[in-house]
Design an enzyme around this catalytic site. Sequence first.
Site, short mmCIF file in Angstrom:
data_model
loop_
_atom_site.label_atom_id
_atom_site.label_comp_id
_atom_site.label_asym_id
_atom_site.label_seq_id
_atom_site.Cartn_x
_atom_site.Cartn_y
_atom_site.Cartn_z
N PRO A 2 40.34 22.91 -27.48
CA PRO A 2 40.52 24.45 -27.93
C PRO A 2 40.34 26.26 -27.69
CG PRO A 2 40.43 22.63 -29.40
CD PRO A 2 39.76 22.81 -28.26
N GLU A 3 41.01 26.53 -27.50
CA GLU A 3 40.23 27.71 -26.94
C GLU A 3 41.27 28.52 -28.04
OE1 GLU A 3 40.13 29.08 -23.57
OE2 GLU A 3 40.74 28.64 -22.48
#
Length: 300
Positions: A2-3
């Site tokens: 996840p960014e």
Amino acid sequence: LPELPEVETVRRGLIPALEGARLSGVRLHRPNLRYPFPEAFGARLEGAQVTQLARRAKYLLFHLDAREGPLIWVTHLGMTGRFQVSAHDGSAQSLDSNYYHAVRPDAKHLHVQCLAEKDGQSHLIDFYDPRRFGFMKLMTPEALSAERWYAALGVEPLSNHFDARWLFECFQRRRTGLKALLMDQSLISGLGNIYVCEALWRSGLSPDTPGHTLSEPQAARLTAAIRTVLEDAVDAGGSSISDFASASGELGYFQHALRVYDREGEACLRDGCGGTIARKIHSGRSTFYCPVCQPLRQKT
Ligand SMILES: [Zn+2]
């Protein structure tokens, strides 16, 4: 992995059930994730009210009014962490059905559960993390501010502090290329490789342009491109291009909006450009760019 946009999507998705809710019935199904859970974690969360759901870089910050006073429940999703919210009557209402997983999570990866009660409604909050690279901490606001990693985080790119003036002045003093500067978490926090490539392409700037040569109009273009790329990704529910996505077999919608990332050898998508997307390595990470419309030397 996840960014920032994925974490922001999770935050926005959790707000309706969690912000203002009172926590109860906290259950931990194991002693640790990447690190051990905080001492007396469940007991300290019990009865606490969630006053605000914030985010800093890729950290979710649940501000709590707990029995012992103000606390912040810090969660990092690691590589595979996810929250799932269900109405307590049993009807599942997945937060993130538009990205990450088509499949129902496996119960053996369910590590933390609690109830959130608000306005007479009760939600079950489940935290899953198959790889357990995520972690949770519980600390006072003062203790969090004093943490070295927290104090070292750069400007938040979706905040009001991040603007053309700030970027111009910050980069004026630096001879490093734009790619490296944008990836430097001590300057801007939470910008990942995909989003940096996309923002540079959208603003027509070379990844190797030395920071100090950036003009004010270019800084304005770049700042606007970064915001737009992040906001588009948040709207699409994050990009989730990663081994996590391939593990679940589902990619987020934002990948369809990628204009340059992972397009080596393909035609540049800018109207009338005619260039071919190239790839080079910066600090061990692939940079995708168009040598024609992102030239190293250019007029402002
Ligand atoms: Zn081009």
